[in-house]
Design a protein around this motif. Structure first.
Motif, PDB file in Angstrom:
ATOM      1  N   CYS A   1      -7.768  17.419 -16.640  1.00  0.00           N
ATOM      2  CA  CYS A   1      -6.522  17.342 -16.750  1.00  0.00           C
ATOM      3  C   CYS A   1      -6.171  16.244 -17.925  1.00  0.00           C
ATOM      4  N   LEU A   2      -5.485  16.709 -18.947  1.00  0.00           N
ATOM      5  CA  LEU A   2      -5.444  15.717 -20.246  1.00  0.00           C
ATOM      6  C   LEU A   2      -4.933  14.539 -19.733  1.00  0.00           C
ATOM      7  N   PHE A   3      -3.763  14.609 -19.161  1.00  0.00           N
ATOM      8  CA  PHE A   3      -3.089  13.152 -18.565  1.00  0.00           C
ATOM      9  C   PHE A   3      -4.045  12.354 -17.814  1.00  0.00           C
TER      10      PHE A   3
ATOM     11  N   GLU B   1     -10.045   8.052 -21.708  1.00  0.00           N
ATOM     12  CA  GLU B   1     -10.967   8.877 -22.462  1.00  0.00           C
ATOM     13  C   GLU B   1     -10.279   9.597 -23.561  1.00  0.00           C
ATOM     14  N   ILE B   2      -9.002   9.587 -23.484  1.00  0.00           N
ATOM     15  CA  ILE B   2      -8.201  10.194 -24.694  1.00  0.00           C
ATOM     16  C   ILE B   2      -7.333   9.256 -24.979  1.00  0.00           C
ATOM     17  N   PRO B   3      -7.326   8.657 -26.347  1.00  0.00           N
ATOM     18  CA  PRO B   3      -6.487   7.601 -26.914  1.00  0.00           C
ATOM     19  C   PRO B   3      -4.806   7.942 -26.559  1.00  0.00           C
TER      20      PRO B   3
ATOM     21  N   ALA C   1       2.817   4.651 -19.136  1.00  0.00           N
ATOM     22  CA  ALA C   1       3.739   5.424 -19.757  1.00  0.00           C
ATOM     23  C   ALA C   1       3.227   5.242 -21.251  1.00  0.00           C
ATOM     24  N   PHE C   2       3.613   6.187 -22.077  1.00  0.00           N
ATOM     25  CA  PHE C   2       2.852   6.187 -23.466  1.00  0.00           C
ATOM     26  C   PHE C   2       3.704   7.152 -24.367  1.00  0.00           C
ATOM     27  N   LEU C   3       3.722   6.854 -25.744  1.00  0.00           N
ATOM     28  CA  LEU C   3       4.403   7.670 -26.652  1.00  0.00           C
ATOM     29  C   LEU C   3       3.862   9.348 -26.753  1.00  0.00           C
ATOM     30  N   ASP C   4       4.946  10.137 -27.002  1.00  0.00           N
ATOM     31  CA  ASP C   4       4.591  11.634 -26.930  1.00  0.00           C
ATOM     32  C   ASP C   4       4.010  11.569 -28.344  1.00  0.00           C
ATOM     33  N   ILE C   5       2.913  12.446 -28.334  1.00  0.00           N
ATOM     34  CA  ILE C   5       2.309  12.861 -29.746  1.00  0.00           C
ATOM     35  C   ILE C   5       3.053  13.566 -30.604  1.00  0.00           C
ATOM     36  N   ALA C   6       3.979  14.408 -30.087  1.00  0.00           N
ATOM     37  CA  ALA C   6       4.956  15.409 -30.794  1.00  0.00           C
ATOM     38  C   ALA C   6       6.523  15.011 -30.849  1.00  0.00           C
TER      39      ALA C   6
ATOM     40  N   VAL D   1      13.077   8.384 -30.449  1.00  0.00           N
ATOM     41  CA  VAL D   1      12.086   7.747 -29.387  1.00  0.00           C
ATOM     42  C   VAL D   1      11.634   8.770 -28.509  1.00  0.00           C
ATOM     43  N   HIS D   2      10.425   9.046 -28.137  1.00  0.00           N
ATOM     44  CA  HIS D   2      10.088  10.153 -27.065  1.00  0.00           C
ATOM     45  C   HIS D   2       8.750   9.445 -26.166  1.00  0.00           C
ATOM     46  N   CYS D   3       8.887   9.132 -25.194  1.00  0.00           N
ATOM     47  CA  CYS D   3       7.951   8.474 -24.398  1.00  0.00           C
ATOM     48  C   CYS D   3       7.546   9.381 -22.985  1.00  0.00           C
ATOM     49  N   LEU D   4       6.413   9.425 -22.469  1.00  0.00           N
ATOM     50  CA  LEU D   4       6.192   9.941 -21.380  1.00  0.00           C
ATOM     51  C   LEU D   4       5.743   9.039 -20.202  1.00  0.00           C
ATOM     52  N   VAL D   5       6.274   9.219 -18.954  1.00  0.00           N
ATOM     53  CA  VAL D   5       5.897   8.443 -17.952  1.00  0.00           C
ATOM     54  C   VAL D   5       5.272   9.239 -16.775  1.00  0.00           C
TER      55      VAL D   5
ATOM     56  N   THR E   1      12.271  16.471 -16.946  1.00  0.00           N
ATOM     57  CA  THR E   1      10.785  17.132 -16.396  1.00  0.00           C
ATOM     58  C   THR E   1      10.866  18.372 -16.279  1.00  0.00           C
ATOM     59  N   ASN E   2       9.732  19.137 -17.084  1.00  0.00           N
ATOM     60  CA  ASN E   2       9.604  20.543 -17.038  1.00  0.00           C
ATOM     61  C   ASN E   2       8.690  20.999 -15.727  1.00  0.00           C
ATOM     62  N   VAL E   3       9.090  22.086 -15.397  1.00  0.00           N
ATOM     63  CA  VAL E   3       8.442  22.545 -14.227  1.00  0.00           C
ATOM     64  C   VAL E   3       7.863  24.366 -14.444  1.00  0.00           C
TER      65      VAL E   3
ATOM     66  N   CYS F   1       8.756  25.686 -19.089  1.00  0.00           N
ATOM     67  CA  CYS F   1       7.873  25.234 -20.287  1.00  0.00           C
ATOM     68  C   CYS F   1       7.147  24.147 -20.110  1.00  0.00           C
ATOM     69  N   GLN F   2       6.607  24.223 -19.006  1.00  0.00           N
ATOM     70  CA  GLN F   2       5.538  22.780 -18.580  1.00  0.00           C
ATOM     71  C   GLN F   2       4.299  23.124 -19.077  1.00  0.00           C
ATOM     72  N   SER F   3       3.795  22.423 -20.549  1.00  0.00           N
ATOM     73  CA  SER F   3       2.532  22.843 -20.877  1.00  0.00           C
ATOM     74  C   SER F   3       1.293  21.943 -20.354  1.00  0.00           C
ATOM     75  N   VAL F   4       1.737  20.837 -19.687  1.00  0.00           N
ATOM     76  CA  VAL F   4       0.865  19.991 -19.262  1.00  0.00           C
ATOM     77  C   VAL F   4       0.713  19.808 -17.725  1.00  0.00           C
ATOM     78  N   LYS F   5      -0.109  20.346 -16.928  1.00  0.00           N
ATOM     79  CA  LYS F   5       0.270  20.138 -15.284  1.00  0.00           C
ATOM     80  C   LYS F   5       0.001  19.104 -14.460  1.00  0.00           C
TER      81      LYS F   5
ATOM     82  N   LEU G   1       2.491  15.863 -13.570  1.00  0.00           N
ATOM     83  CA  LEU G   1       3.936  15.498 -13.301  1.00  0.00           C
ATOM     84  C   LEU G   1       4.167  14.407 -14.480  1.00  0.00           C
ATOM     85  N   HIS G   2       5.307  14.749 -15.510  1.00  0.00           N
ATOM     86  CA  HIS G   2       5.376  13.608 -16.313  1.00  0.00           C
ATOM     87  C   HIS G   2       7.273  13.793 -16.623  1.00  0.00           C
ATOM     88  N   PHE G   3       7.753  12.570 -16.892  1.00  0.00           N
ATOM     89  CA  PHE G   3       8.996  12.548 -17.112  1.00  0.00           C
ATOM     90  C   PHE G   3       9.144  12.105 -18.676  1.00  0.00           C
ATOM     91  N   HIS G   4       9.774  12.883 -19.537  1.00  0.00           N
ATOM     92  CA  HIS G   4      10.250  12.545 -20.756  1.00  0.00           C
ATOM     93  C   HIS G   4      11.079  11.726 -20.707  1.00  0.00           C
ATOM     94  N   ILE G   5      11.184  10.565 -21.613  1.00  0.00           N
ATOM     95  CA  ILE G   5      12.093   9.791 -21.772  1.00  0.00           C
ATOM     96  C   ILE G   5      12.617   9.882 -23.184  1.00  0.00           C
TER      97      ILE G   5
HETATM   98  P1  AMP Z   1       5.585  19.572 -21.294  1.00  0.00           P
HETATM   99  O1  AMP Z   1       5.732  20.819 -22.302  1.00  0.00           O
HETATM  100  O2  AMP Z   1       6.917  19.119 -20.530  1.00  0.00           O
HETATM  101  O3  AMP Z   1       4.572  19.794 -20.255  1.00  0.00           O
HETATM  102  O4  AMP Z   1       5.333  18.223 -21.940  1.00  0.00           O
HETATM  103  C1  AMP Z   1       3.794  17.933 -22.340  1.00  0.00           C
HETATM  104  C2  AMP Z   1       4.023  16.874 -23.521  1.00  0.00           C
HETATM  105  O5  AMP Z   1       2.956  16.181 -23.614  1.00  0.00           O
HETATM  106  C3  AMP Z   1       4.562  17.444 -24.817  1.00  0.00           C
HETATM  107  O6  AMP Z   1       5.688  16.868 -25.285  1.00  0.00           O
HETATM  108  C4  AMP Z   1       3.213  17.114 -25.599  1.00  0.00           C
HETATM  109  O7  AMP Z   1       3.835  16.704 -27.039  1.00  0.00           O
HETATM  110  C5  AMP Z   1       2.812  15.993 -25.138  1.00  0.00           C
HETATM  111  N1  AMP Z   1       1.305  15.695 -25.338  1.00  0.00           N
HETATM  112  C6  AMP Z   1       0.100  16.605 -25.335  1.00  0.00           C
HETATM  113  N2  AMP Z   1      -0.769  15.945 -25.640  1.00  0.00           N
HETATM  114  C7  AMP Z   1      -0.552  14.554 -25.779  1.00  0.00           C
HETATM  115  C8  AMP Z   1      -1.268  13.425 -26.186  1.00  0.00           C
HETATM  116  N3  AMP Z   1      -2.582  13.560 -26.248  1.00  0.00           N
HETATM  117  N4  AMP Z   1      -0.841  12.341 -26.438  1.00  0.00           N
HETATM  118  C9  AMP Z   1       0.488  12.252 -26.063  1.00  0.00           C
HETATM  119  N5  AMP Z   1       1.354  13.245 -25.541  1.00  0.00           N
HETATM  120  C10 AMP Z   1       0.883  14.371 -25.653  1.00  0.00           C
END
Ligand code: AMP
Length: 112
Positions: A3-5, A12-14, A26-31, A36-40, A84-86, A91-95, A97-101
């Motif tokens: 799991c990436l998160f 293990e991943i910066p 909580a950390f800044l979204d990579i994209a 301002v786009h943070c994930l918790v 939060t995408n489900v 369109c949940q890409s990372v499985k 749970l995360h809250f976008h701010i």
């Molecule tokens: P979701 O599409 O709702 O699952 O959101 C996943 C979020 O994770 C997307 O907004 C991605 O840009 C973000 N993301 C993916 N990989 C990373 C990473 N290595 N560091 C920070 N954010 C990431």
């Protein structure tokens, strides 16, 4: 578990850390999709909001008590959006749970 998160939590991943305590990270979204786009995320692996049960609801409640603090530290005094995408249609890409701010600017009135 691959799991990436979970890897981000373990370091293990910066990531660009915004806040951390014993239960959440909580950390800044990579994209960023807003100025301002943070994930918790909870430190325990929960697949999505669809998997929240009575026990995991405690960490979700904890996250929601921290979000105002995190938002303040990010300068979001004029408001922000929590998303939060489900699942596939959500369109949940990372499985994990995360809250976008999202904030730092006036957001679109459309949510989908
Ligand atoms: P979701 O599409 O709702 O699952 O959101 C996943 C979020 O994770 C997307 O907004 C991605 O840009 C973000 N993301 C993916 N990989 C990373 C990473 N290595 N560091 C920070 N954010 C990431």
């Amino acid at each position: 578990m691959d799991c990436l998160f979970c890897k981000i939590i373990k370091g293990e991943i910066p990531s660009s850390k915004v806040y951390e305590d014993e239960a959440c990270y909580a950390f800044l979204d990579i994209a960023p999709q807003a100025r301002v786009h943070c994930l918790v995320i909870p430190k325990e692996h929960i697949c999505s909001a669809d998997a929240i049960d009575g026990e995991s609801a405690k960490v979700v409640a904890h996250i929601f008590t921290k979000i105002p603090e995190i938002a303040k530290s990010l300068g979001l005094g004029e408001g922000y959006r929590i998303v939060t995408n489900v699942g596939e249609f959500g369109c949940q890409s990372v499985k994990h749970l995360h809250f976008h701010i999202l904030g730092g600017e006036k957001l679109s009135e459309r949510m989908a």
